[in-house]
Design a protein around this motif. Structure first.
Motif, PDB file in Angstrom:
ATOM      1  N   PRO A  51       0.846  -1.203   0.000  1.00 30.07           N
ATOM      2  CA  PRO A  51       0.000   0.000   0.000  1.00 30.07           C
ATOM      3  C   PRO A  51       0.873   1.241   0.000  1.00 30.07           C
ATOM      4  O   PRO A  51       2.021   1.213   0.451  1.00 30.07           O
ATOM      5  CB  PRO A  51      -0.781  -0.116   1.307  1.00 30.07           C
ATOM      6  CG  PRO A  51       0.132  -0.901   2.199  1.00 30.07           C
ATOM      7  CD  PRO A  51       0.848  -1.869   1.287  1.00 30.07           C
ATOM      8  N   HIS A  52       0.332   2.320  -0.522  1.00 28.18           N
ATOM      9  CA  HIS A  52       1.069   3.576  -0.553  1.00 28.18           C
ATOM     10  C   HIS A  52       0.652   4.411   0.653  1.00 28.18           C
ATOM     11  O   HIS A  52      -0.527   4.725   0.813  1.00 28.18           O
ATOM     12  CB  HIS A  52       0.761   4.336  -1.846  1.00 28.18           C
ATOM     13  CG  HIS A  52       1.366   5.688  -1.883  1.00 28.18           C
ATOM     14  ND1 HIS A  52       2.713   5.891  -2.085  1.00 28.18           N
ATOM     15  CD2 HIS A  52       0.818   6.913  -1.716  1.00 28.18           C
ATOM     16  CE1 HIS A  52       2.959   7.191  -2.051  1.00 28.18           C
ATOM     17  NE2 HIS A  52       1.829   7.830  -1.829  1.00 28.18           N
TER      18      HIS A  52
ATOM     19  N   GLY B 113      -3.029   1.548  -9.616  1.00 29.93           N
ATOM     20  CA  GLY B 113      -2.624   0.782 -10.792  1.00 29.93           C
ATOM     21  C   GLY B 113      -3.795   0.079 -11.458  1.00 29.93           C
ATOM     22  O   GLY B 113      -3.656  -0.464 -12.544  1.00 29.93           O
ATOM     23  N   TYR B 114      -4.945   0.073 -10.824  1.00 34.93           N
ATOM     24  CA  TYR B 114      -6.162  -0.504 -11.399  1.00 34.93           C
ATOM     25  C   TYR B 114      -7.060   0.662 -11.804  1.00 34.93           C
ATOM     26  O   TYR B 114      -7.565   1.385 -10.943  1.00 34.93           O
ATOM     27  CB  TYR B 114      -6.873  -1.421 -10.408  1.00 34.93           C
ATOM     28  CG  TYR B 114      -6.040  -2.615 -10.025  1.00 34.93           C
ATOM     29  CD1 TYR B 114      -5.997  -3.740 -10.846  1.00 34.93           C
ATOM     30  CD2 TYR B 114      -5.274  -2.611  -8.862  1.00 34.93           C
ATOM     31  CE1 TYR B 114      -5.222  -4.836 -10.506  1.00 34.93           C
ATOM     32  CE2 TYR B 114      -4.491  -3.702  -8.519  1.00 34.93           C
ATOM     33  CZ  TYR B 114      -4.473  -4.804  -9.343  1.00 34.93           C
ATOM     34  OH  TYR B 114      -3.697  -5.879  -9.005  1.00 34.93           O
TER      35      TYR B 114
ATOM     36  N   GLU C  74      -8.778   2.782  -7.736  1.00 38.04           N
ATOM     37  CA  GLU C  74      -7.929   3.271  -6.658  1.00 38.04           C
ATOM     38  C   GLU C  74      -8.795   3.823  -5.529  1.00 38.04           C
ATOM     39  O   GLU C  74      -9.788   4.500  -5.762  1.00 38.04           O
ATOM     40  CB  GLU C  74      -7.026   4.362  -7.212  1.00 38.04           C
ATOM     41  CG  GLU C  74      -6.039   4.896  -6.233  1.00 38.04           C
ATOM     42  CD  GLU C  74      -5.093   5.879  -6.893  1.00 38.04           C
ATOM     43  OE1 GLU C  74      -5.329   7.095  -6.745  1.00 38.04           O
ATOM     44  OE2 GLU C  74      -4.149   5.431  -7.557  1.00 38.04           O
ATOM     45  N   LEU C  75      -8.394   3.522  -4.287  1.00 39.84           N
ATOM     46  CA  LEU C  75      -9.142   3.976  -3.120  1.00 39.84           C
ATOM     47  C   LEU C  75      -8.226   4.744  -2.172  1.00 39.84           C
ATOM     48  O   LEU C  75      -7.095   4.331  -1.916  1.00 39.84           O
ATOM     49  CB  LEU C  75      -9.733   2.786  -2.357  1.00 39.84           C
ATOM     50  CG  LEU C  75     -10.733   1.903  -3.098  1.00 39.84           C
ATOM     51  CD1 LEU C  75     -11.062   0.676  -2.280  1.00 39.84           C
ATOM     52  CD2 LEU C  75     -11.992   2.696  -3.405  1.00 39.84           C
ATOM     53  N   SER C  76      -8.735   5.817  -1.649  1.00 39.50           N
ATOM     54  CA  SER C  76      -8.056   6.557  -0.593  1.00 39.50           C
ATOM     55  C   SER C  76      -8.559   6.003   0.734  1.00 39.50           C
ATOM     56  O   SER C  76      -9.768   5.874   0.934  1.00 39.50           O
ATOM     57  CB  SER C  76      -8.403   8.040  -0.728  1.00 39.50           C
ATOM     58  OG  SER C  76      -7.920   8.751   0.367  1.00 39.50           O
ATOM     59  N   LEU C  77      -7.634   5.668   1.625  1.00 38.46           N
ATOM     60  CA  LEU C  77      -8.017   5.086   2.908  1.00 38.46           C
ATOM     61  C   LEU C  77      -7.342   5.870   4.025  1.00 38.46           C
ATOM     62  O   LEU C  77      -6.112   5.904   4.105  1.00 38.46           O
ATOM     63  CB  LEU C  77      -7.599   3.611   2.959  1.00 38.46           C
ATOM     64  CG  LEU C  77      -8.172   2.762   4.079  1.00 38.46           C
ATOM     65  CD1 LEU C  77      -8.121   1.296   3.703  1.00 38.46           C
ATOM     66  CD2 LEU C  77      -7.485   2.974   5.403  1.00 38.46           C
TER      67      LEU C  77
END
Length: 183
Positions: free
Chosen positions: A64-65, A89-90, A94-97
């Motif tokens: 994870p970033h 990359g998808y 992409e989801l912000s968590l």
């Protein structure tokens, strides 16, 4: 790697952390001309479940970033928000968590996550010196932004007595805070 829906991710935190899970929510909005969906997840955990929560994020996506740790002085507590991105990359998935944890000022300690996410060291060092949060186990705890001439115990982002007000210089033509007010 199986990609879960945003709500399934929130549910997975609840299941994994049990009593350590405080709350979770999903926010979704349309962006740009094509009305693409931007989704952000917010998960709050107890301090005791923090490390398990980060390990769970690493299970959701192997690498994870972690962008940054933001922090707020809430009075009796300091709130830390670890801003992650998963499923990058998808295209359009992409989801912000945001992983939120509150620390009482009487115990401003949090374990390092550098063994899981080596790049976290810079934002952990920043959190230590700017908010006075001890990152337990950090491999390099040296100051990163504050000059060595600033005494220990002064934390620029805090609103309490540990803030830097007494070290700030007054610019020419200005009066120190509190002077010159009628009242």
């Amino acid at each position: 790697m199986e990609r879960l829906t945003p709500q399934a991710i929130i549910d997975s935190f609840s299941k994994k952390l049990g009593d350590g899970f405080v709350s979770g929510s999903v926010y979704e909005r349309e962006v740009a001309v094509k009305k693409n969906k931007f989704r952000s997840l917010w998960v709050e955990v107890k301090k005791s479940a923090f490390r398990d929560a980060v390990e769970h994020i690493c299970h959701l996506q192997k690498y994870p970033h972690l962008a940054i740790i933001s922090s707020s002085d809430l009075g009796a507590d300091v709130e830390l928000i670890y801003h992650f991105t998963i499923y990058y990359g998808y295209h359009l998935e992409e989801l912000s968590l945001g992983l939120r944890v509150k620390l009482p000022k009487s115990d401003l300690r949090i374990p390092t996550v550098t063994d899981l996410i080596p790049g976290a060291i810079f934002t952990e060092r920043e959190t230590q010196e700017m908010m006075g949060v001890e990152v337990v186990g950090i491999p390099d705890g040296r100051r990163l932004f504050i000059a060595e001439s600033v005494p220990e115990g002064v934390y620029p982002w805090r609103k309490d007595e540990t803030g830097p007000e007494k070290f700030l210089r007054v610019l020419p033509g200005r009066k120190p805070k509190g002077e010159g007010k009628k009242g």
